[in-house]
Design a protein around this motif. Structure first.
Motif, PDB file in Angstrom:
ATOM      1  N   TYR A  39       0.809  -1.222   0.000  1.00 24.34           N
ATOM      2  CA  TYR A  39       0.000   0.000   0.000  1.00 24.34           C
ATOM      3  C   TYR A  39       0.842   1.272   0.000  1.00 24.34           C
ATOM      4  O   TYR A  39       0.316   2.362  -0.209  1.00 24.34           O
ATOM      5  N   HIS A  40       2.140   1.139   0.278  1.00 21.76           N
ATOM      6  CA  HIS A  40       3.109   2.242   0.188  1.00 21.76           C
ATOM      7  C   HIS A  40       2.947   3.329   1.242  1.00 21.76           C
ATOM      8  O   HIS A  40       3.701   4.290   1.234  1.00 21.76           O
ATOM      9  N   THR A  41       1.988   3.194   2.127  1.00 23.71           N
ATOM     10  CA  THR A  41       1.866   4.144   3.239  1.00 23.71           C
ATOM     11  C   THR A  41       1.470   3.388   4.497  1.00 23.71           C
ATOM     12  O   THR A  41       0.716   2.403   4.436  1.00 23.71           O
ATOM     13  N   VAL A  42       1.974   3.871   5.643  1.00 27.32           N
ATOM     14  CA  VAL A  42       1.642   3.251   6.918  1.00 27.32           C
ATOM     15  C   VAL A  42       0.157   3.446   7.226  1.00 27.32           C
ATOM     16  O   VAL A  42      -0.511   2.536   7.721  1.00 27.32           O
ATOM     17  N   SER A  43      -0.364   4.625   6.907  1.00 27.62           N
ATOM     18  CA  SER A  43      -1.754   4.921   7.237  1.00 27.62           C
ATOM     19  C   SER A  43      -2.729   3.994   6.518  1.00 27.62           C
ATOM     20  O   SER A  43      -3.655   3.446   7.126  1.00 27.62           O
ATOM     21  N   LEU A  44      -2.523   3.801   5.212  1.00 30.63           N
ATOM     22  CA  LEU A  44      -3.424   2.940   4.452  1.00 30.63           C
ATOM     23  C   LEU A  44      -3.259   1.479   4.861  1.00 30.63           C
ATOM     24  O   LEU A  44      -4.245   0.746   4.988  1.00 30.63           O
ATOM     25  N   ALA A  45      -2.016   1.047   5.071  1.00 28.80           N
ATOM     26  CA  ALA A  45      -1.768  -0.336   5.497  1.00 28.80           C
ATOM     27  C   ALA A  45      -2.421  -0.603   6.852  1.00 28.80           C
ATOM     28  O   ALA A  45      -3.042  -1.653   7.057  1.00 28.80           O
ATOM     29  N   ALA A  46      -2.296   0.361   7.778  1.00 25.83           N
ATOM     30  CA  ALA A  46      -2.909   0.199   9.095  1.00 25.83           C
ATOM     31  C   ALA A  46      -4.431   0.131   8.989  1.00 25.83           C
ATOM     32  O   ALA A  46      -5.091  -0.642   9.686  1.00 25.83           O
ATOM     33  N   GLN A  47      -4.976   0.953   8.101  1.00 28.81           N
ATOM     34  CA  GLN A  47      -6.430   0.954   7.884  1.00 28.81           C
ATOM     35  C   GLN A  47      -6.907  -0.391   7.369  1.00 28.81           C
ATOM     36  O   GLN A  47      -7.921  -0.923   7.842  1.00 28.81           O
ATOM     37  N   ARG A  48      -6.178  -0.958   6.406  1.00 25.13           N
ATOM     38  CA  ARG A  48      -6.574  -2.250   5.826  1.00 25.13           C
ATOM     39  C   ARG A  48      -6.399  -3.398   6.815  1.00 25.13           C
ATOM     40  O   ARG A  48      -7.110  -4.401   6.738  1.00 25.13           O
ATOM     41  N   LEU A  49      -5.438  -3.262   7.738  1.00 22.93           N
ATOM     42  CA  LEU A  49      -5.183  -4.321   8.721  1.00 22.93           C
ATOM     43  C   LEU A  49      -5.992  -4.131  10.002  1.00 22.93           C
ATOM     44  O   LEU A  49      -5.948  -4.982  10.890  1.00 22.93           O
ATOM     45  N   ILE A  69      -5.465  -1.950  12.441  1.00 23.68           N
ATOM     46  CA  ILE A  69      -4.585  -1.757  13.581  1.00 23.68           C
ATOM     47  C   ILE A  69      -4.192  -0.281  13.631  1.00 23.68           C
ATOM     48  O   ILE A  69      -4.449   0.474  12.694  1.00 23.68           O
ATOM     49  N   SER A  70      -3.550   0.128  14.714  1.00 20.28           N
ATOM     50  CA  SER A  70      -3.121   1.522  14.839  1.00 20.28           C
ATOM     51  C   SER A  70      -1.840   1.753  14.041  1.00 20.28           C
ATOM     52  O   SER A  70      -1.027   0.834  13.860  1.00 20.28           O
ATOM     53  N   GLN A  71      -1.656   2.981  13.594  1.00 18.34           N
ATOM     54  CA  GLN A  71      -0.442   3.321  12.846  1.00 18.34           C
ATOM     55  C   GLN A  71       0.818   3.143  13.687  1.00 18.34           C
ATOM     56  O   GLN A  71       1.818   2.624  13.183  1.00 18.34           O
ATOM     57  N   PRO A  72       0.828   3.546  14.984  1.00 11.47           N
ATOM     58  CA  PRO A  72       2.031   3.344  15.798  1.00 11.47           C
ATOM     59  C   PRO A  72       2.440   1.872  15.908  1.00 11.47           C
ATOM     60  O   PRO A  72       3.629   1.546  15.874  1.00 11.47           O
ATOM     61  N   SER A  73       1.436   0.977  16.016  1.00 11.72           N
ATOM     62  CA  SER A  73       1.751  -0.454  16.119  1.00 11.72           C
ATOM     63  C   SER A  73       2.445  -0.951  14.860  1.00 11.72           C
ATOM     64  O   SER A  73       3.418  -1.706  14.917  1.00 11.72           O
TER      65      SER A  73
END
Length: 293
Positions: free
Chosen positions: A15-25, A27-31
Motif C-alpha cells: 500500500y506504500h503508506t503506513v496509514s493505508l496499510a494500518a487501515q486495511r489491517l 490496527i493503529s499506525q504506531p503499532s
C-alpha cells in the motif's frame, strides 16, 4: 522476526503508506510503524525508502518481500484450514467477474446460502486475470470464470455453464435489425469495452484481429452499468453475454459472426487443502445450474 511483523511489512510494501496499510489491517499506525522499525533494527538495515509520496522497498526490502511472500501465503492457508476444522462457521471466498455476477449473484445468495447456512460466502468481483492472480496467491478459495481453452493442469475446473458473447446495441441503431454482425461492420463505430483485465475484452480484440479489423475504443470501464448507460444513450456500442443483453428493453444483443461461445467453470488450485465450503459450492453447481434460468 515473526509472522505478525512480516504481515505488517508486506502490507506497507503493497500500500506504500503506513496509514493505508494500518487501515486495511485494522490496527493503529504506531503499532505498524513499531513493527517495521523492529524488523529494521533486528537486521540492521533499511527496508524502505521514506519519500514524500510514500514508502518504497529498498533492494534489501525487496529481497525480504520476495523471500517471504510464499511463506505468508502458506501460513494463511494453514491458519484458515485449522480455523475451519475447529469452528462451526466456514468462510468461503469466491471470485466472480462482474458480468457473470450480474447473471447469477442473486441465485447464489438465495439458493446456496439457504442450503448452506453454516458457510459464510464472501464474493469478490474483478476481472478474470486479477481473480486468477488472487487465487494463486491464496487470497481466494475458488473462482467462477469464463474461458475458451482448458485451464492449466495446476487447476481443477468444473464446467458449470456455456454463454454466448453478443454485440450490445441500442434498438434504434440500424445494427439492431441484423441477425449477425461481423467485425468489419463495426470499424469506425465508437465502442465501449471493459478493462483489459477482463477476459471478454481480450476475446473481442482477438475477434477483431482475426477479421483484419481495428476497433475504435472510446471508453474502457470495469462497470457494467457504465457500458449499459453509454449504449442506451447512443454514444457507443458494446459487448456482453446474451443473457444480459436483452434485460434492458431499450437494448438488443446481436450474435457475432463468427459466433463466440465461452464455457464457464468453477476453478480452484489443485495443490491446496480442499475446504468443505468449496465442496459444497461444487455440489451446488452440479445440482443447480443458475446459467440456465
Amino acid at each position: 522476526m515473526n509472522i505478525t511483523q512480516l504481515k505488517y511489512f508486506h502490507a506497507v510494501a503493497e500500500y506504500h503508506t503506513v496509514s493505508l496499510a494500518a487501515q486495511r489491517l485494522y490496527i493503529s499506525q504506531p503499532s505498524l510503524s513499531n513493527a517495521i522499525r523492529e524488523l529494521e533494527k533486528e537486521f540492521a538495515l533499511s527496508l524502505f525508502y521514506r519519500r514524500h509520496n510514500g514508502m518504497f522497498l529498498t533492494p534489501e526490502g525487496t529481497k525480504l518481500y520476495n523471500s517471504t511472500k510464499e511463506l505468508l501465503t502458506k501460513y494463511a492457508e494453514v491458519e484458515r484450514v485449522m480455523l475451519e476444522l475447529g469452528g462451526d462457521t466456514r468462510r468461503l471466498r469466491l471470485g466472480i467477474p462482474p458480468m457473470l455476477s450480474s447473471i447469477i449473484f442473486a441465485d447464489i445468495y438465495r439458493e446456496f446460502a439457504e442450503k448452506n447456512g453454516h458457510t459464510h460466502l464472501e464474493i469478490s468481483e474483478k476481472g478474470k486475470y486479477e481473480l486468477l492472480s488472487e487465487l494463486n496467491d491464496g487470497l481466494l478459495d475458488t473462482v467462477l470464470l469464463p474461458h475458451v481453452k482448458p485451464f492449466d493442469i495446476s487447476y481443477r475446473a468444473q464446467k458449470v455453464g456455456r454463454l454466448e458473447v453478443v454485440c450490445w446495441v441500442n434498438k434504434l441503431d440500424s445494427l439492431a435489425e441484423r441477425e449477425e454482425i461481423n467485425a468489419k461492420m463495426l470499424e469506425g463505430k465508437p465502442l465501449v469495452l471493459f478493462a483489459d483485465t477482463f477476459f471478454q475484452t481480450k476475446t473481442i480484440r482477438e475477434w477483431f484481429s482475426s477479421a483484419g479489423a481495428y476497433p475504435t475504443v472510446c471508453v474502457q470501464t470495469e462497470q457494467l452499468s457504465t457500458a449499459e448507460s453509454m449504449i442506451e444513450s447512443g454514444q457507443a456500442i458494446g459487448f456482453t453475454f446474451g443473457k444480459i443483453a436483452n434485460k434492458n428493453r431499450k437494448l438488443r444483443g446481436v450474435s457475432l459472426f463468427p459466433r463466440i461461445f465461452v464455457d464457464v467453470s468453477l476453478v480452484r488450485s489443485k495443490d491446496v487443502f480442499l475446504l468443505d465450503g468449496v465442496k459444497e459450492l461444487e455440489k451446488y453447481f452440479k445440482n443447480s445450474n443458475p446459467f440456465d434460468k
